[in-house]
Design an enzyme around this catalytic site. Structure first.
Site, PDB file in Angstrom:
ATOM      1  N   HIS A   1      53.874  48.399 -25.678  1.00  0.00           N
ATOM      2  CA  HIS A   1      55.027  47.749 -26.291  1.00  0.00           C
ATOM      3  C   HIS A   1      54.688  46.378 -26.860  1.00  0.00           C
ATOM      4  CE1 HIS A   1      57.344  50.885 -24.269  1.00  0.00           C
ATOM      5  NE2 HIS A   1      58.332  50.581 -25.065  1.00  0.00           N
ATOM      6  N   GLY A   2      53.746  45.701 -26.282  1.00  0.00           N
ATOM      7  CA  GLY A   2      53.438  44.375 -26.800  1.00  0.00           C
ATOM      8  C   GLY A   2      52.216  43.783 -26.140  1.00  0.00           C
TER       9      GLY A   2
END
Length: 471
Positions: free
Chosen positions: A325-326
């Site tokens: 996600h990041g």
């Protein structure tokens, strides 16, 4: 180009018009391919090269896998595809993150290392199309799917604009067969597709950006210390915002594809009515959950090698899912918390395998699940651990010096929208949107549709990008 812009409205109208003209099916597919490149290039034209690179590498690797009779050569071509895709992803998405962590490690060792400033720009949606195209070579290598005979169909699978930048994450077996025969939406599909587009944009423009983002930003992006009410309100607002933003994108994408005659899979199934965390992941970002299960959890061993290996595979999958996600340790903690929740749930289910909860207990478990999910959203939303701890301490009532941040009107709006959202999820827990529409009178559906469209026009929004574009 984002769905919630006038540019996209014009773009989609032209694409739809071209798709209905009496061209050959091959010409229509070429139109869709060129339109998809234009859709992506509208953000940053040079990064279309990455799409071409990913498309050509995986097409050629899959062809070599198919035609090779030697196991080691098949494995080598599969590894080439995986390394090429993950290499591009690692450079653009994790390059800065890795360099910064290396600098910290060097500093801990007493070495003053200053990494060069590469100013790496993250291409929109790189995590989504990388996963989609890599699944093609993996499925061909594992003999789960037949290779496509048409390069045009494969290129269109990779770039098809409704799913290109934020999913749903498509498998080749779901979309490529749809490109083999001419497809055109029926009048019912067109109406339902337009209704889904309206619903998705209503969730994004009106609910996520118009009503919920502000309360979350005041606490998470502000400098003031939040008290319990503000910390909980901001986190609940974000829980509604992230759902309406991402589910809004998926719903719009499904509607856009349906208007063109194509079917995309559901990506959300009323997740805030989940009872337990395994149930949550069967309802939230479903295409990512199934991807991580099939391409990570099961290859890591899944539940086939004893309890310890199962828990290890589960935690590793969720940690990597968080990192997907990041490029930040807060996302890793977010994934780790979900891995911990899933592990505890598995242990409790085995310990109390004979327990059959009644309706009240199930409702209580659903509330507990939602509360604990909100704890994970703190790490997902906060830009660093310092802010996450500050919000968490506020949620626990530990910020004695806090002063009110969110106005009474905003608190009321958050309570109404998030309360309505969770209630709707609970009432629709065992149903589907299609079933609800089929049971609702046409006149009422028309009124609701008109109200949502009117609200979008009134709110308009500022064309904010969808949150998952950054992933």
């Amino acid at each position: 180009m984002v769905f919630n812009s006038l540019t996209f409205v014009v773009f989609f109208a032209l694409v739809l018009a071209l798709h209905t003209l009496p061209f050959s099916w091959r010409v229509k597919k070429i139109n869709l391919l060129l339109a998809s490149y234009l859709f992506y290039a509208a953000w940053n034209p040079p990064f279309v090269v990455l799409l071409w690179l990913s498309t050509v590498v995986d097409w050629y690797a899959a062809q070599q896998i198919v035609h090779s009779q030697i196991a080691s050569r098949r494995r080598a071509w599969m590894l080439l595809s995986v390394i090429a895709n993950l290499g591009v992803l690692a450079y653009f998405k994790y390059g800065t993150f890795l360099l910064e962590n290396f600098r910290v490690l060097m500093a801990a060792a007493g070495i003053d290392y200053q990494p060069p400033d590469f100013a790496i720009v993250l291409p929109v949606g790189i995590s989504f199309y990388t996963f989609a195209t890599m699944s093609y070579t993996l499925d061909v290598y594992l003999r789960r799917a037949e290779p496509t005979r048409s390069f045009l169909d494969f290129a269109l699978f990779v770039t098809f604009f409704p799913h290109l930048v934020a999913g749903p994450i498509m498998r080749p077996t779901e979309l490529v067969p749809q490109f083999e025969k001419p497809r055109r939406a029926s009048s019912d599909q067109l109406r339902f597709g337009l209704a889904l587009i309206t619903l998705g944009l209503f969730e994004k423009v009106v609910l996520a950006d118009g009503f919920l983002a502000g309360a979350a930003e005041l606490v998470y992006d502000g400098m003031r210390i939040p008290g319990a009410l503000d910390a909980w309100a901001a986190t609940l607002a974000f829980s509604g915002q992230i759902f309406c933003d991402f589910a809004g994108y998926s719903t719009t994408a499904i509607g856009v594809a349906m208007c063109l005659g194509f079917a995309l899979p559901d990506n959300f199934r009323f997740p805030y009515a989940a009872i337990g965390f395994s149930d949550f992941w069967r309802r939230w970002h479903i295409t990512l959950s199934s991807y991580l299960r099939d391409y990570l959890y099961i290859p890591l061993g899944g539940n086939r090698h004893g309890e310890a290996r199962t828990y290890l595979s589960l935690m590793a999958t969720m940690l990597l899912g968080g990192l997907w996600h990041g490029a930040s340790w807060t996302f890793v903690v977010w994934g780790g918390l979900h891995g911990f929740y899933l592990g505890v749930e598995r242990a409790l289910r085995q310990r109390f395998s004979g327990y059959r909860p009644n309706a009240l207990a199930l409702f209580g478990f659903a509330i507990l699940t939602y509360v604990l999910i909100n704890v994970t959203w703190v790490f997902f939303r906060a830009k660093g651990f310092a802010k996450a701890w500050l919000v968490l301490s506020g949620m626990l009532g530990m910020n004695a010096s806090a002063v009110p941040i969110i106005s009474a009107v905003q608190l009321l709006i958050v309570a109404i929208i998030v309360g309505g959202l969770v209630t709707t999820h609970w009432l629709m827990r065992n149903s589907t949107l299609e079933t609800l529409i089929a049971r609702t009178p046409v006149a009422l559906l028309t009124v609701v549709w008109a109200c949502m469209a009117f609200a979008i026009l009134i709110e308009q929004g500022s064309g904010n990008a969808f949150i998952y574009f950054q992933f």
